[in-house]
Design a protein around this motif. Structure first.
Motif, PDB file in Angstrom:
ATOM      1  N   ALA A  47       0.836  -1.215  -0.088  1.00 13.10           N
ATOM      2  CA  ALA A  47      -0.144  -0.078   0.066  1.00 13.10           C
ATOM      3  C   ALA A  47       0.609   1.288  -0.062  1.00 13.10           C
ATOM      4  O   ALA A  47       0.588   2.247  -0.761  1.00 13.10           O
ATOM      5  CB  ALA A  47      -0.804  -0.094   1.101  1.00 13.10           C
ATOM      6  N   ILE A  48       1.986   1.265   0.851  1.00 11.00           N
ATOM      7  CA  ILE A  48       2.769   2.504   0.755  1.00 11.00           C
ATOM      8  C   ILE A  48       3.592   2.731  -0.278  1.00 11.00           C
ATOM      9  O   ILE A  48       3.583   3.795  -0.905  1.00 11.00           O
ATOM     10  CB  ILE A  48       3.784   2.228   2.035  1.00 11.00           C
ATOM     11  N   VAL A  49       3.846   1.564  -1.013  1.00 13.22           N
ATOM     12  CA  VAL A  49       4.846   1.570  -2.276  1.00 13.22           C
ATOM     13  C   VAL A  49       3.829   2.108  -3.503  1.00 13.22           C
ATOM     14  O   VAL A  49       3.993   2.865  -4.077  1.00 13.22           O
ATOM     15  CB  VAL A  49       5.362   0.060  -2.796  1.00 13.22           C
ATOM     16  N   GLU A  50       2.681   1.560  -3.260  1.00  8.62           N
ATOM     17  CA  GLU A  50       1.497   2.036  -4.348  1.00  8.62           C
ATOM     18  C   GLU A  50       1.197   3.587  -4.364  1.00  8.62           C
ATOM     19  O   GLU A  50       1.346   4.237  -5.295  1.00  8.62           O
ATOM     20  CB  GLU A  50       0.084   1.354  -4.281  1.00  8.62           C
ATOM     21  N   ARG A  51       1.214   4.097  -3.042  1.00  5.66           N
ATOM     22  CA  ARG A  51       1.051   5.542  -2.929  1.00  5.66           C
ATOM     23  C   ARG A  51       2.284   6.286  -3.173  1.00  5.66           C
ATOM     24  O   ARG A  51       2.026   7.115  -4.053  1.00  5.66           O
ATOM     25  CB  ARG A  51       0.622   5.714  -1.396  1.00  5.66           C
ATOM     26  N   LEU A  52       3.165   5.873  -2.796  1.00  4.97           N
ATOM     27  CA  LEU A  52       4.571   6.529  -3.244  1.00  4.97           C
ATOM     28  C   LEU A  52       4.760   6.722  -4.893  1.00  4.97           C
ATOM     29  O   LEU A  52       5.160   7.731  -5.267  1.00  4.97           O
ATOM     30  CB  LEU A  52       5.886   6.012  -2.778  1.00  4.97           C
ATOM     31  N   ALA A  53       4.520   5.632  -5.379  1.00  7.16           N
ATOM     32  CA  ALA A  53       4.711   5.295  -6.965  1.00  7.16           C
ATOM     33  C   ALA A  53       3.937   6.584  -7.464  1.00  7.16           C
ATOM     34  O   ALA A  53       4.334   7.250  -8.486  1.00  7.16           O
ATOM     35  CB  ALA A  53       4.577   3.954  -7.307  1.00  7.16           C
ATOM     36  N   LEU A  54       2.579   6.420  -7.091  1.00  9.81           N
ATOM     37  CA  LEU A  54       1.654   7.494  -7.508  1.00  9.81           C
ATOM     38  C   LEU A  54       2.282   8.893  -7.581  1.00  9.81           C
ATOM     39  O   LEU A  54       2.086   9.842  -8.369  1.00  9.81           O
ATOM     40  CB  LEU A  54       0.240   7.237  -6.950  1.00  9.81           C
ATOM     41  N   TRP A  55       2.856   9.381  -6.288  1.00  8.15           N
ATOM     42  CA  TRP A  55       3.373  10.572  -6.190  1.00  8.15           C
ATOM     43  C   TRP A  55       4.609  10.745  -6.777  1.00  8.15           C
ATOM     44  O   TRP A  55       4.837  11.919  -7.390  1.00  8.15           O
ATOM     45  CB  TRP A  55       3.319  11.109  -4.547  1.00  8.15           C
ATOM     46  N   ILE A  56       5.279   9.830  -6.742  1.00  8.37           N
ATOM     47  CA  ILE A  56       6.658   9.977  -7.802  1.00  8.37           C
ATOM     48  C   ILE A  56       6.428  10.395  -9.038  1.00  8.37           C
ATOM     49  O   ILE A  56       7.046  11.069  -9.724  1.00  8.37           O
ATOM     50  CB  ILE A  56       7.620   8.743  -7.523  1.00  8.37           C
ATOM     51  N   ALA A  57       5.394   9.656  -9.819  1.00  5.72           N
ATOM     52  CA  ALA A  57       5.020   9.866 -11.041  1.00  5.72           C
ATOM     53  C   ALA A  57       4.267  11.116 -11.368  1.00  5.72           C
ATOM     54  O   ALA A  57       4.169  11.796 -12.689  1.00  5.72           O
ATOM     55  CB  ALA A  57       4.038   8.635 -11.604  1.00  5.72           C
ATOM     56  N   ASP A  58       3.707  11.845 -10.288  1.00  2.66           N
ATOM     57  CA  ASP A  58       3.107  13.148 -10.432  1.00  2.66           C
ATOM     58  C   ASP A  58       4.008  14.278 -10.702  1.00  2.66           C
ATOM     59  O   ASP A  58       4.778  14.745  -9.590  1.00  2.66           O
ATOM     60  CB  ASP A  58       1.994  13.407  -9.376  1.00  2.66           C
ATOM     61  N   PRO A  59       4.357  14.783 -11.805  1.00  2.00           N
ATOM     62  CA  PRO A  59       5.099  16.118 -11.713  1.00  2.00           C
ATOM     63  C   PRO A  59       5.069  17.384 -11.116  1.00  2.00           C
ATOM     64  O   PRO A  59       5.759  18.317 -10.542  1.00  2.00           O
ATOM     65  CB  PRO A  59       5.153  16.541 -13.163  1.00  2.00           C
ATOM     66  N   GLU A  60       3.568  17.507 -10.417  1.00  2.00           N
ATOM     67  CA  GLU A  60       3.322  18.536  -9.400  1.00  2.00           C
ATOM     68  C   GLU A  60       3.691  17.971  -7.940  1.00  2.00           C
ATOM     69  O   GLU A  60       3.431  18.984  -6.983  1.00  2.00           O
ATOM     70  CB  GLU A  60       1.667  18.730  -9.615  1.00  2.00           C
ATOM     71  N   ILE A  61       4.287  17.029  -7.866  1.00  2.00           N
ATOM     72  CA  ILE A  61       4.755  16.590  -6.348  1.00  2.00           C
ATOM     73  C   ILE A  61       6.292  16.667  -6.190  1.00  2.00           C
ATOM     74  O   ILE A  61       6.823  15.694  -7.077  1.00  2.00           O
ATOM     75  CB  ILE A  61       4.260  15.590  -5.742  1.00  2.00           C
ATOM     76  N   HIS A  62       6.946  17.518  -5.653  1.00  2.00           N
ATOM     77  CA  HIS A  62       8.477  17.711  -5.628  1.00  2.00           C
ATOM     78  C   HIS A  62       8.959  16.576  -4.451  1.00  2.00           C
ATOM     79  O   HIS A  62      10.064  16.368  -4.318  1.00  2.00           O
ATOM     80  CB  HIS A  62       8.774  18.975  -5.263  1.00  2.00           C
ATOM     81  N   VAL A  63       8.206  16.738  -2.986  1.00  2.00           N
ATOM     82  CA  VAL A  63       8.777  16.282  -2.024  1.00  2.00           C
ATOM     83  C   VAL A  63       7.707  15.295  -1.334  1.00  2.00           C
ATOM     84  O   VAL A  63       6.410  15.796  -1.467  1.00  2.00           O
ATOM     85  CB  VAL A  63       9.108  17.196  -1.000  1.00  2.00           C
ATOM     86  N   VAL A  64       7.906  14.188  -0.736  1.00  2.00           N
ATOM     87  CA  VAL A  64       7.052  13.361   0.066  1.00  2.00           C
ATOM     88  C   VAL A  64       7.443  13.215   1.438  1.00  2.00           C
ATOM     89  O   VAL A  64       8.637  12.977   1.641  1.00  2.00           O
ATOM     90  CB  VAL A  64       6.589  11.902  -0.403  1.00  2.00           C
ATOM     91  N   ILE A  65       6.804  13.485   2.455  1.00  2.00           N
ATOM     92  CA  ILE A  65       7.211  13.408   3.846  1.00  2.00           C
ATOM     93  C   ILE A  65       6.244  12.393   4.497  1.00  2.00           C
ATOM     94  O   ILE A  65       4.987  12.461   4.329  1.00  2.00           O
ATOM     95  CB  ILE A  65       7.110  14.826   4.454  1.00  2.00           C
ATOM     96  N   THR A  66       6.826  11.225   5.011  1.00  2.00           N
ATOM     97  CA  THR A  66       5.868  10.219   5.339  1.00  2.00           C
ATOM     98  C   THR A  66       6.034  10.580   6.938  1.00  2.00           C
ATOM     99  O   THR A  66       7.137  10.782   7.880  1.00  2.00           O
ATOM    100  CB  THR A  66       6.272   8.861   5.201  1.00  2.00           C
ATOM    101  N   THR A  67       4.970   9.999   7.674  1.00  2.00           N
ATOM    102  CA  THR A  67       4.986   9.922   9.359  1.00  2.00           C
ATOM    103  C   THR A  67       4.685   8.477   9.598  1.00  2.00           C
ATOM    104  O   THR A  67       3.421   8.196   9.183  1.00  2.00           O
ATOM    105  CB  THR A  67       4.378  10.838   9.900  1.00  2.00           C
TER     106      THR A  67
END
Length: 175
Positions: free
Chosen positions: A57-77
């Motif tokens: 689930a985490i990898v799937e979400r990260l992959a979506l955000w990595i592929a989105d050129p409108e997201i530069h940074v992801v911070i997880t908690t």
């Protein structure tokens, strides 16, 4: 190490991911803390989500955000401890192109002053994937505050000297 006021501030588009089997948005104090600090600093909240403690689930979400050129940074908690359900670092490593070991090292070093040797239980980590920075912080509000205030606030400010992560963004996908 200071902010150079002669340089332009460049807002960064940041997504926040809370990893938890038990929290929803209404109970997500760590996520709320990150969002408040991100926006107060002048950055843009690009997206926010909660995923269960599952590598897939985490990898799937990260992959979506990595592929989105409108997201530069992801911070997880959350999910960075040593229990069986803590799998955020494994998910980060699964998408990583380049690990940033200094982030986790600095986080633990700075945390030592507040929580002593308990800091060794943290597996805070960071990487670059597809031109996107990913920073994984522990799930406590104290850890989120420390990670933001003591590391990320400066490193995600384009005016921070002598260097910062923002100025490297255009070069992250170089080959």
């Amino acid at each position: 190490m200071a902010i150079d006021e002669t340089r332009e501030f460049l807002p960064v588009r940041i997504a926040v991911l809370t990893v938890s089997d038990t929290r929803g948005l209404a109970e997500d104090r760590s996520g709320d803390t990150l969002v408040e600090r991100i926006t107060t600093a002048g950055h843009i909240l690009a997206d926010r989500a909660i995923e269960r403690d599952s590598i897939d689930a985490i990898v799937e979400r990260l992959a979506l955000w990595i592929a989105d050129p409108e997201i530069h940074v992801v911070i997880t908690t959350g999910g960075t401890g040593v229990t069986g359900r803590d799998v955020t670092p494994e998910a980060v490593e699964a998408v990583a192109e380049k690990m940033i070991p200094g982030f986790g090292e600095a986080f633990r070093w700075l945390s030592y002053e507040k929580i002593g040797t308990s800091t060794i239980q943290s597996r805070a980590c960071a990487c670059v994937a597809g031109g996107t920075y990913i920073f994984a912080l522990p799930g406590s509000t104290g850890a989120v505050k420390d990670g933001w205030e003591l590391i990320l606030k400066d490193q995600l400010d384009s005016r921070f000297r002598p260097c910062n992560f923002v100025e490297l963004m255009p070069r992250l996908t170089e080959r």
